[in-house]
Design an enzyme around this catalytic site. Structure first.
Site, PDB file in Angstrom:
ATOM      1  N   LEU A  33       0.821  -1.209   0.000  1.00  0.00           N
ATOM      2  CA  LEU A  33       0.000   0.000   0.000  1.00  0.00           C
ATOM      3  C   LEU A  33       0.859   1.264   0.000  1.00  0.00           C
ATOM      4  O   LEU A  33       1.911   1.324   0.637  1.00  0.00           O
ATOM      5  CB  LEU A  33      -0.931  -0.001   1.215  1.00  0.00           C
ATOM      6  CG  LEU A  33      -1.866  -1.207   1.351  1.00  0.00           C
ATOM      7  CD1 LEU A  33      -2.743  -1.059   2.589  1.00  0.00           C
ATOM      8  CD2 LEU A  33      -2.716  -1.390   0.105  1.00  0.00           C
ATOM      9  N   HIS A  37      -3.352   4.204  -2.520  1.00  0.00           N
ATOM     10  CA  HIS A  37      -4.305   3.358  -1.793  1.00  0.00           C
ATOM     11  C   HIS A  37      -4.918   4.106  -0.610  1.00  0.00           C
ATOM     12  O   HIS A  37      -6.114   3.993  -0.341  1.00  0.00           O
ATOM     13  CB  HIS A  37      -3.607   2.096  -1.269  1.00  0.00           C
ATOM     14  CG  HIS A  37      -3.084   1.189  -2.326  1.00  0.00           C
ATOM     15  ND1 HIS A  37      -1.741   1.002  -2.541  1.00  0.00           N
ATOM     16  CD2 HIS A  37      -3.728   0.400  -3.220  1.00  0.00           C
ATOM     17  CE1 HIS A  37      -1.571   0.130  -3.527  1.00  0.00           C
ATOM     18  NE2 HIS A  37      -2.761  -0.246  -3.961  1.00  0.00           N
ATOM     19  N   GLN A  61      -4.475 -13.420 -12.382  1.00  0.00           N
ATOM     20  CA  GLN A  61      -4.379 -12.273 -13.288  1.00  0.00           C
ATOM     21  C   GLN A  61      -2.959 -12.067 -13.805  1.00  0.00           C
ATOM     22  O   GLN A  61      -2.686 -11.124 -14.536  1.00  0.00           O
ATOM     23  CB  GLN A  61      -4.890 -10.999 -12.620  1.00  0.00           C
ATOM     24  CG  GLN A  61      -4.039 -10.449 -11.497  1.00  0.00           C
ATOM     25  CD  GLN A  61      -4.734  -9.314 -10.778  1.00  0.00           C
ATOM     26  OE1 GLN A  61      -5.781  -9.483 -10.166  1.00  0.00           O
ATOM     27  NE2 GLN A  61      -4.146  -8.130 -10.850  1.00  0.00           N
ATOM     28  N   GLY A 147      -8.575   3.270  -8.152  1.00  0.00           N
ATOM     29  CA  GLY A 147      -7.816   4.393  -8.694  1.00  0.00           C
ATOM     30  C   GLY A 147      -7.911   4.425 -10.209  1.00  0.00           C
ATOM     31  O   GLY A 147      -7.917   3.383 -10.867  1.00  0.00           O
ATOM     32  N   SER A 186       2.528   0.178  -6.789  1.00  0.00           N
ATOM     33  CA  SER A 186       3.317  -0.756  -5.983  1.00  0.00           C
ATOM     34  C   SER A 186       4.533  -1.240  -6.760  1.00  0.00           C
ATOM     35  O   SER A 186       5.567  -1.559  -6.170  1.00  0.00           O
ATOM     36  CB  SER A 186       2.449  -1.942  -5.565  1.00  0.00           C
ATOM     37  OG  SER A 186       1.342  -1.499  -4.816  1.00  0.00           O
TER      38      SER A 186
END
Length: 196
Positions: A33, A37, A61, A147, A186
């Protein structure tokens, strides 16, 4: 803040909150985070009675040769960030919690998933849509916050919510940037100062 690792437990908590007419805000993340975030968490806290954050690096994913194994996982730091920013429940599922060994059901948003990033990452958005649909079914949020850095993801999730009649309103939030102007991510930890 309570840390929950069991999907049935967080689902039971959500059902009780819904019965009490408490609004649930949800911020699904893959952890590591950062201020982006935190902006989503603060938005949720300001708009809902209860805020749930999930931290889960979703294996389905990631395509072959992508960074699933080395994706940053500073869980203790994530817990502290959530505590400091008013999160009520932190959901930390394991792979075994979300995916049985014979898991075989996937969510695909046609057309939108096959363009832009989807051209070079053909399994990515199927994995995102699948895990987000699972998380929405588990947490049952009134609002979920994403976001706009990942704009294609945001559009795909909004379409999925509309097409599958989820109760959740998907809210896009502004991009938060580093001082240099680079969008916070990240994965920025992978970059050298020169690459940034």
């Amino acid at each position: 803040m309570k840390i929950i690792k069991n999907s049935l437990q967080i689902q039971k908590i959500s059902m009780e909150l819904i019965r009490k007419n408490k609004s649930i805000g949800f911020v699904p993340t893959m952890g590591a985070l950062h201020s982006g975030h935190v902006s989503l968490i603060k938005k949720s806290v300001s708009q809902n009675d209860i805020t749930v954050v999930s931290v889960y690096v979703n294996p389905i994913q990631f395509g072959p040769n992508e960074d699933y194994k080395r994706y940053p996982r500073p869980v203790n730091d994530d817990i502290e960030i959530c505590k400091k920013n008013g999160v009520d429940y932190l959901f930390l599922p394991s792979n075994e919690t979300l995916y049985d060994k014979d898991f075989s059901t996937y969510v695909t948003v046609d057309k939108l998933s096959g363009i832009m990033c989807g051209v070079t990452r053909p399994v990515h958005f199927r994995g995102v849509a699948t895990v987000v649909s699972k998380l929405f079914n588990i947490v049952m949020p009134d609002r979920a916050y994403f976001g706009l850095k990942d704009y294609q993801q945001y559009v795909i999730i909004k379409r999925m919510v509309k097409d599958l009649n989820f109760r959740t309103k998907v809210i896009g939030c502004p991009i938060i940037r580093e001082k240099s102007g680079l969008a916070m991510s990240s994965r920025n930890t992978y970059l050298s100062p020169e690459a940034k």
